[in-house]
Design an enzyme around this catalytic site. Sequence first.
Site, PDB file in Angstrom:
ATOM      1  N   LEU A  74     -10.650   3.257   6.586  1.00 49.29           N
ATOM      2  CA  LEU A  74      -9.419   2.544   6.892  1.00 49.29           C
ATOM      3  C   LEU A  74      -8.300   3.569   6.958  1.00 49.29           C
ATOM      4  CD1 LEU A  74      -9.566  -0.558   4.482  1.00 49.29           C
ATOM      5  CD2 LEU A  74     -10.048  -0.532   6.942  1.00 49.29           C
ATOM      6  N   ASP A  75      -7.329   3.322   7.819  1.00 51.52           N
ATOM      7  CA  ASP A  75      -6.158   4.183   7.852  1.00 51.52           C
ATOM      8  C   ASP A  75      -5.495   4.199   6.479  1.00 51.52           C
ATOM      9  OD1 ASP A  75      -6.536   4.614  10.574  1.00 51.52           O
ATOM     10  OD2 ASP A  75      -5.194   2.988  11.160  1.00 51.52           O
ATOM     11  N   ARG A  76      -4.777   5.283   6.217  1.00 49.65           N
ATOM     12  CA  ARG A  76      -4.121   5.443   4.919  1.00 49.65           C
ATOM     13  C   ARG A  76      -3.305   4.205   4.539  1.00 49.65           C
ATOM     14  NH1 ARG A  76      -0.358  10.621   3.201  1.00 49.65           N
ATOM     15  NH2 ARG A  76       0.462   9.801   1.259  1.00 49.65           N
ATOM     16  N   THR A  78      -3.580   1.113   5.627  1.00 51.35           N
ATOM     17  CA  THR A  78      -4.293  -0.163   5.727  1.00 51.35           C
ATOM     18  C   THR A  78      -5.039  -0.397   4.418  1.00 51.35           C
ATOM     19  OG1 THR A  78      -4.577   0.063   8.113  1.00 51.35           O
ATOM     20  CG2 THR A  78      -6.045  -1.465   6.983  1.00 51.35           C
TER      21      THR A  78
END
Length: 257
Positions: A74-76, A78
Amino acid sequence: MMSARPRRLPQGPVRIIAPEELRSWILHEDERLLVVNKPGDVVCHPSKAGPWSSLVGAARGYAQVPVMHLVFRLDRETSGVVVLAKDAVTASRLQVAMQNRLVGKSYEAVLTGELAGAVTVDQPLGADDASPVFVKSAVRADGQAAVTHFTPVATGDGFTLSRVSTGTGRKHQIRAHAQWLGYPLVGDKIYGPDPRLFLEFLENGWTPSLAARLLLPRQALHCAEIDLRPAGWPQVFTAPLPADMTEFCESRGLVGK
């Protein structure tokens, strides 16, 4: 002044994860898997700041295993369910299942604008060559196929709480498709009002000026469910909407409708 399109963007200070924090995030653990509910300010991949500065490093230290495999990232900014594998065989099996679209994923997002009904965005994604941010994706005819489904759960006060699922797994797919649709995610520094806000954040940190334009200090995107049953595992892992998104939704009347 920061270069408009550097090859690698600085990410700012990383959060150091305390062992007791990681334990509080665990949704499930067995001899093969570690499943956690990642907060929206933790990087997944290892960083130069030490093993406890990333989810993978902290999970490896917690589990006392030589390698911890990140099945998907997951993106930082998210939050939500992240599945890690403790051995290479399990990791490979799950990664192949992911590639074959045999793992169900469901997200929750807060969109800017009131989405009237369910929408499927079927638009190819590639690099946004016109953006001042090197990592930004955009809809472009020569991009890779990408399909995202948005289903409104509640609307009001100019916002939508939406359930989101994806038919493909492209970089920043949900965020890029939400922007293309005209309903960018609340708090999105890259795909929101102006991608230069991201560069401003990297230079100056979170400021009152950014707060006024973005409303939340991170993008309002949460991985709410990972269903491994199609991949041959009996589990479905879920994580409730985190406090920051819940508070925003409650303040806008988007909860309980």
